[in-house]
Scaffold this motif. Structure first.
Motif, PDB file in Angstrom:
ATOM      1  N   ARG A 100       0.845  -1.189   0.000  1.00 55.54           N
ATOM      2  CA  ARG A 100       0.000   0.000   0.000  1.00 55.54           C
ATOM      3  C   ARG A 100       0.885   1.245   0.000  1.00 55.54           C
ATOM      4  O   ARG A 100       1.793   1.395   0.823  1.00 55.54           O
ATOM      5  N   SER A 101       0.624   2.137  -0.942  1.00 52.41           N
ATOM      6  CA  SER A 101       1.455   3.324  -1.122  1.00 52.41           C
ATOM      7  C   SER A 101       0.713   4.313  -2.001  1.00 52.41           C
ATOM      8  O   SER A 101      -0.478   4.150  -2.267  1.00 52.41           O
ATOM      9  N   ALA A 102       1.446   5.337  -2.465  1.00 58.11           N
ATOM     10  CA  ALA A 102       0.840   6.302  -3.380  1.00 58.11           C
ATOM     11  C   ALA A 102       0.478   5.657  -4.702  1.00 58.11           C
ATOM     12  O   ALA A 102      -0.354   6.181  -5.454  1.00 58.11           O
ATOM     13  N   ASP A 103       1.092   4.487  -5.001  1.00 58.82           N
ATOM     14  CA  ASP A 103       0.841   3.807  -6.274  1.00 58.82           C
ATOM     15  C   ASP A 103      -0.197   2.697  -6.166  1.00 58.82           C
ATOM     16  O   ASP A 103      -0.733   2.254  -7.184  1.00 58.82           O
ATOM     17  N   PHE A 104      -0.448   2.220  -4.940  1.00 51.32           N
ATOM     18  CA  PHE A 104      -1.404   1.129  -4.735  1.00 51.32           C
ATOM     19  C   PHE A 104      -2.191   1.374  -3.446  1.00 51.32           C
ATOM     20  O   PHE A 104      -1.599   1.724  -2.425  1.00 51.32           O
ATOM     21  N   PRO A 105      -3.513   1.153  -3.466  1.00 55.04           N
ATOM     22  CA  PRO A 105      -4.328   1.421  -2.276  1.00 55.04           C
ATOM     23  C   PRO A 105      -4.373   0.257  -1.292  1.00 55.04           C
ATOM     24  O   PRO A 105      -4.920   0.396  -0.193  1.00 55.04           O
ATOM     25  N   VAL A 106      -3.815  -0.895  -1.685  1.00 51.67           N
ATOM     26  CA  VAL A 106      -3.882  -2.090  -0.837  1.00 51.67           C
ATOM     27  C   VAL A 106      -2.556  -2.836  -0.904  1.00 51.67           C
ATOM     28  O   VAL A 106      -1.701  -2.542  -1.744  1.00 51.67           O
ATOM     29  N   ASP A 107      -2.408  -3.813  -0.019  1.00 51.97           N
ATOM     30  CA  ASP A 107      -1.255  -4.717  -0.080  1.00 51.97           C
ATOM     31  C   ASP A 107      -1.631  -5.956  -0.882  1.00 51.97           C
ATOM     32  O   ASP A 107      -2.776  -6.422  -0.810  1.00 51.97           O
ATOM     33  N   LYS A 108      -0.673  -6.482  -1.650  1.00 55.15           N
ATOM     34  CA  LYS A 108      -0.886  -7.747  -2.345  1.00 55.15           C
ATOM     35  C   LYS A 108       0.405  -8.550  -2.312  1.00 55.15           C
ATOM     36  O   LYS A 108       1.436  -8.097  -2.804  1.00 55.15           O
ATOM     37  N   PRO A 109       0.371  -9.733  -1.718  1.00 53.53           N
ATOM     38  CA  PRO A 109       1.589 -10.551  -1.686  1.00 53.53           C
ATOM     39  C   PRO A 109       1.921 -11.125  -3.061  1.00 53.53           C
ATOM     40  O   PRO A 109       1.026 -11.362  -3.887  1.00 53.53           O
ATOM     41  N   ALA A 110       3.203 -11.337  -3.308  1.00 52.88           N
ATOM     42  CA  ALA A 110       3.639 -11.941  -4.575  1.00 52.88           C
ATOM     43  C   ALA A 110       3.067 -13.339  -4.700  1.00 52.88           C
ATOM     44  O   ALA A 110       2.922 -14.067  -3.721  1.00 52.88           O
ATOM     45  N   GLY A 111       2.699 -13.701  -5.924  1.00 56.81           N
ATOM     46  CA  GLY A 111       2.183 -15.037  -6.182  1.00 56.81           C
ATOM     47  C   GLY A 111       0.696 -15.190  -5.968  1.00 56.81           C
ATOM     48  O   GLY A 111       0.157 -16.290  -6.139  1.00 56.81           O
ATOM     49  N   SER A 112       0.009 -14.107  -5.634  1.00 61.11           N
ATOM     50  CA  SER A 112      -1.438 -14.169  -5.424  1.00 61.11           C
ATOM     51  C   SER A 112      -2.137 -13.264  -6.432  1.00 61.11           C
ATOM     52  O   SER A 112      -1.630 -12.199  -6.780  1.00 61.11           O
ATOM     53  N   PRO A 113      -3.310 -13.666  -6.921  1.00 59.67           N
ATOM     54  CA  PRO A 113      -4.027 -12.850  -7.899  1.00 59.67           C
ATOM     55  C   PRO A 113      -4.541 -11.557  -7.276  1.00 59.67           C
ATOM     56  O   PRO A 113      -4.954 -11.530  -6.113  1.00 59.67           O
ATOM     57  N   CYS A 114      -4.502 -10.483  -8.025  1.00 60.67           N
ATOM     58  CA  CYS A 114      -5.104  -9.219  -7.597  1.00 60.67           C
ATOM     59  C   CYS A 114      -6.611  -9.427  -7.440  1.00 60.67           C
ATOM     60  O   CYS A 114      -7.229 -10.166  -8.209  1.00 60.67           O
ATOM     61  N   HIS A 115      -7.222  -8.775  -6.454  1.00 62.38           N
ATOM     62  CA  HIS A 115      -8.651  -8.974  -6.233  1.00 62.38           C
ATOM     63  C   HIS A 115      -9.503  -8.351  -7.334  1.00 62.38           C
ATOM     64  O   HIS A 115     -10.717  -8.578  -7.392  1.00 62.38           O
ATOM     65  N   ASN A 116      -8.872  -7.569  -8.229  1.00 61.09           N
ATOM     66  CA  ASN A 116      -9.595  -6.997  -9.366  1.00 61.09           C
ATOM     67  C   ASN A 116      -9.485  -7.857 -10.624  1.00 61.09           C
ATOM     68  O   ASN A 116      -9.972  -7.459 -11.685  1.00 61.09           O
ATOM     69  N   LEU A 117      -8.884  -9.029 -10.506  1.00 58.73           N
ATOM     70  CA  LEU A 117      -8.680  -9.892 -11.662  1.00 58.73           C
ATOM     71  C   LEU A 117      -9.938 -10.698 -11.974  1.00 58.73           C
ATOM     72  O   LEU A 117     -10.520 -11.321 -11.089  1.00 58.73           O
ATOM     73  N   ALA A 118     -10.349 -10.687 -13.241  1.00 62.19           N
ATOM     74  CA  ALA A 118     -11.518 -11.437 -13.686  1.00 62.19           C
ATOM     75  C   ALA A 118     -11.113 -12.852 -14.078  1.00 62.19           C
ATOM     76  O   ALA A 118      -9.931 -13.128 -14.317  1.00 62.19           O
ATOM     77  N   PRO A 119     -12.075 -13.785 -14.147  1.00 61.27           N
ATOM     78  CA  PRO A 119     -11.760 -15.174 -14.515  1.00 61.27           C
ATOM     79  C   PRO A 119     -11.081 -15.319 -15.867  1.00 61.27           C
ATOM     80  O   PRO A 119     -10.349 -16.288 -16.091  1.00 61.27           O
ATOM     81  N   ASP A 120     -11.311 -14.360 -16.781  1.00 59.32           N
ATOM     82  CA  ASP A 120     -10.685 -14.443 -18.111  1.00 59.32           C
ATOM     83  C   ASP A 120      -9.344 -13.723 -18.156  1.00 59.32           C
ATOM     84  O   ASP A 120      -8.819 -13.436 -19.238  1.00 59.32           O
ATOM     85  N   PHE A 121      -8.791 -13.388 -16.987  1.00 60.04           N
ATOM     86  CA  PHE A 121      -7.492 -12.728 -16.825  1.00 60.04           C
ATOM     87  C   PHE A 121      -7.517 -11.249 -17.201  1.00 60.04           C
ATOM     88  O   PHE A 121      -6.462 -10.624 -17.313  1.00 60.04           O
ATOM     89  N   SER A 122      -8.678 -10.679 -17.376  1.00 60.49           N
ATOM     90  CA  SER A 122      -8.774  -9.243 -17.630  1.00 60.49           C
ATOM     91  C   SER A 122      -8.910  -8.506 -16.294  1.00 60.49           C
ATOM     92  O   SER A 122      -9.134  -9.119 -15.244  1.00 60.49           O
ATOM     93  N   CYS A 123      -8.751  -7.189 -16.347  1.00 61.40           N
ATOM     94  CA  CYS A 123      -8.870  -6.359 -15.153  1.00 61.40           C
ATOM     95  C   CYS A 123     -10.267  -5.757 -15.092  1.00 61.40           C
ATOM     96  O   CYS A 123     -10.716  -5.118 -16.049  1.00 61.40           O
ATOM     97  N   THR A 124     -10.948  -5.933 -13.987  1.00 61.97           N
ATOM     98  CA  THR A 124     -12.330  -5.455 -13.866  1.00 61.97           C
ATOM     99  C   THR A 124     -12.415  -3.942 -13.695  1.00 61.97           C
ATOM    100  O   THR A 124     -13.494  -3.367 -13.838  1.00 61.97           O
ATOM    101  N   ILE A 125     -11.288  -3.284 -13.389  1.00 61.86           N
ATOM    102  CA  ILE A 125     -11.303  -1.831 -13.207  1.00 61.86           C
ATOM    103  C   ILE A 125     -10.277  -1.153 -14.125  1.00 61.86           C
ATOM    104  O   ILE A 125      -9.773  -0.076 -13.818  1.00 61.86           O
ATOM    105  N   HIS A 126      -9.987  -1.780 -15.241  1.00 60.17           N
ATOM    106  CA  HIS A 126      -8.924  -1.306 -16.127  1.00 60.17           C
ATOM    107  C   HIS A 126      -9.085   0.160 -16.505  1.00 60.17           C
ATOM    108  O   HIS A 126      -8.101   0.918 -16.550  1.00 60.17           O
TER     109      HIS A 126
END
Length: 288
Positions: free
Chosen positions: A38-64
């Protein structure tokens, strides 16, 4: 692939056109393999190796389309230099880490390495076109050939490659070409300014507006929030320079050295900023 006696670029990196992201042919590797805090570039923490919570089942970004307003500026700055589709479709033959969970760790490791290798290819392609020294061009071609043989080969070729050693060799070649190119320009300005224009310089927030900086070596310089509006950066070495929130409105980067799309994505500019022919104006510049 190339023959043993040829130093022409090999598939898949025939030229810089193939070193651009093709997200439709990637398994969202940048959204899964890498982590962020979490920083000025990201509003949340995400550990390496885990999918972003904005990732869709077809590998697209839901908030692109709203990444920046939602605080995911870091996503809009990142560029894999075409490594994502190469790993997804080439090294893993179009079979995703969801379909084959046992390939996840190797796929993510391959992506981390390939991303660095593809970025090196981006720089080496430019070095070959900018140098007039046949020996320097040949060294750049040899390095490109080594990298392309690996990323265009088997998974084991990428994972076994000594990326750090290769990085050191590429760096020396890029510096050599930089010295040659910059020698053709005359850096102008007062003595105080000239002494400040050096590799790794701290130029954060510096007022460099309407300056002729031609031929300066700003490799690895901190240009965060620097004002470069209407400045001439022809022949300036910008390898690894930090352009976060730098003002590039009306600046001339057409013949600057080693500029990348992530650097532009991190900066601010406008429609009269002159860019190298194979880079594009970021969408948020248009919004501004």
């Amino acid at each position: 692939m190339t023959s043993a006696n040829s130093l022409e670029p090999a598939s898949p990196a025939l030229d810089r056109a193939s070193l651009r992201p093709d997200c439709g042919n990637c398994f969202a590797l940048c959204c899964t393999a890498f982590g962020f805090s979490r920083s000025a570039d990201f509003p949340v923490d995400k550990p390496a190796g885990s999918p972003c919570h904005n990732l869709a089942p077809d590998f697209s970004c839901t908030i692109h389309d709203t990444l920046r307003p939602r605080g995911f500026r870091g996503c809009t700055v990142f560029d894999c230099f075409g490594a994502g589709q190469n790993v997804s479709q080439g090294l893993f033959f179009g079979k995703s880490w969801i379909e084959s969970p046992d390939t996840k760790s190797e796929m993510f490791a391959a992506f981390a390495a390939a991303r660095q290798l593809h970025e090196m290819l981006w720089y080496l392609a430019e070095a070959q076109t900018r140098t007039f020294d046949p020996d320097a061009s040949h060294r750049a071609a040899q390095l490109r050939n080594t990298i392309e043989q690996a990323v265009g080969g088997e998974l084991s070729d990428v994972l076994s490659l000594d990326v750090q050693d290769l990085h050191s060799q590429v760096r020396l070649t890029l510096i050599e070409v930089s010295e040659e190119v910059r020698a053709a320009y005359l850096a102008a300005g007062d003595d105080h300014l000239e002494s400040a224009l050096k590799p790794g310089a701290d130029l954060m927030g510096k007022n460099l507006r309407s300056r002729r900086l031609c031929g300066a070596d700003l490799r690895g310089a901190y240009l965060i929030a620097a004002d470069l509006r209407d400045s001439d950066l022809s022949g300036v070495d910008l390898l690894g320079a930090d352009f976060r929130d730098a003002r590039l409105d009306g600046a001339d980067l057409l013949k600057a050295l080693y500029v990348t799309q992530p650097q532009l994505n991190a900066a601010h500019g406008n429609h009269v900023t002159r860019l190298p022919a194979d880079l594009k104006m970021p969408s948020h510049w248009q919004d501004a």
